[in-house]
Design a protein around this motif. Sequence first.
Motif, PDB file in Angstrom:
ATOM      1  N   HIS A  75       0.858  -1.189   0.000  1.00  0.00           N
ATOM      2  CA  HIS A  75       0.000   0.000   0.000  1.00  0.00           C
ATOM      3  C   HIS A  75       0.887   1.229   0.000  1.00  0.00           C
ATOM      4  O   HIS A  75       2.059   1.164   0.379  1.00  0.00           O
ATOM      5  N   HIS A  77       1.126   5.553   1.138  1.00  0.00           N
ATOM      6  CA  HIS A  77       0.603   6.481   2.150  1.00  0.00           C
ATOM      7  C   HIS A  77       0.373   7.865   1.544  1.00  0.00           C
ATOM      8  O   HIS A  77      -0.421   8.630   2.072  1.00  0.00           O
ATOM      9  N   HIS A 126       4.857  -0.062   0.468  1.00  0.00           N
ATOM     10  CA  HIS A 126       5.448  -1.144   1.267  1.00  0.00           C
ATOM     11  C   HIS A 126       4.393  -2.157   1.693  1.00  0.00           C
ATOM     12  O   HIS A 126       3.195  -1.882   1.703  1.00  0.00           O
ATOM     13  N   TYR A 142       2.640   9.861  10.661  1.00  0.00           N
ATOM     14  CA  TYR A 142       2.491  10.244   9.249  1.00  0.00           C
ATOM     15  C   TYR A 142       2.422  11.765   9.154  1.00  0.00           C
ATOM     16  O   TYR A 142       1.741  12.415   9.962  1.00  0.00           O
TER      17      TYR A 142
END
Length: 184
Positions: A75, A77, A126, A142
């Motif tokens: 996925h 981010h 990742h 994040y």
Amino acid sequence: MFDLDRFIEDCRSARAADASHKAVREVVARAVAEPSAVLAGLGEPSKAGIATLHHAPELTILNVVWAPYMTVPPHDHLMWAVIGVYTGREDNIFWRRCDDGAALEAAGAKALGVRDAAPLGSDIVHSVTNPIPRLTGAIHVYGGDFFRSGRSQWDPETLRPHEYDAAWTMRHFAEANTRWEAAR
Ligand SMILES: [Fe+2]
């Protein structure tokens, strides 16, 4: 001693002072340098899951607990991240897009253990595996709103992309807990 409110405040200040991951990484590294203090502050993990510790447009802080042998598929981010492990281990595979974005190929790997505080760039794709027979706990920070839409995940078998599905991820964690409890 690890104080959660203080940690969140330190991350917010670091993010405000430096839009890159660098200052936040230092805050996370300082925290996980004393993993037993983080365990005492957050509580010993008892099941897999994602707990939101802080959520704002420019900063999201999660406590992520991985079930034994659990894997989440590739996925993105779309924002930088810092992963700080305070118990257990996280194996990361990094992927690069190929076939004009239609698929992925493996590009690298990083095994993260206790006290590691690893930055991930905003273009990273990742997948993550907990390779050990007990729960792994990590603080994930994040540099944006982790829950905003528009992210992608990739089918773990075909490596074809599709829209990131938060509900699927929650089910995935619940199923990992069920499997773990059945195996105990
Ligand atoms: Fe991730």
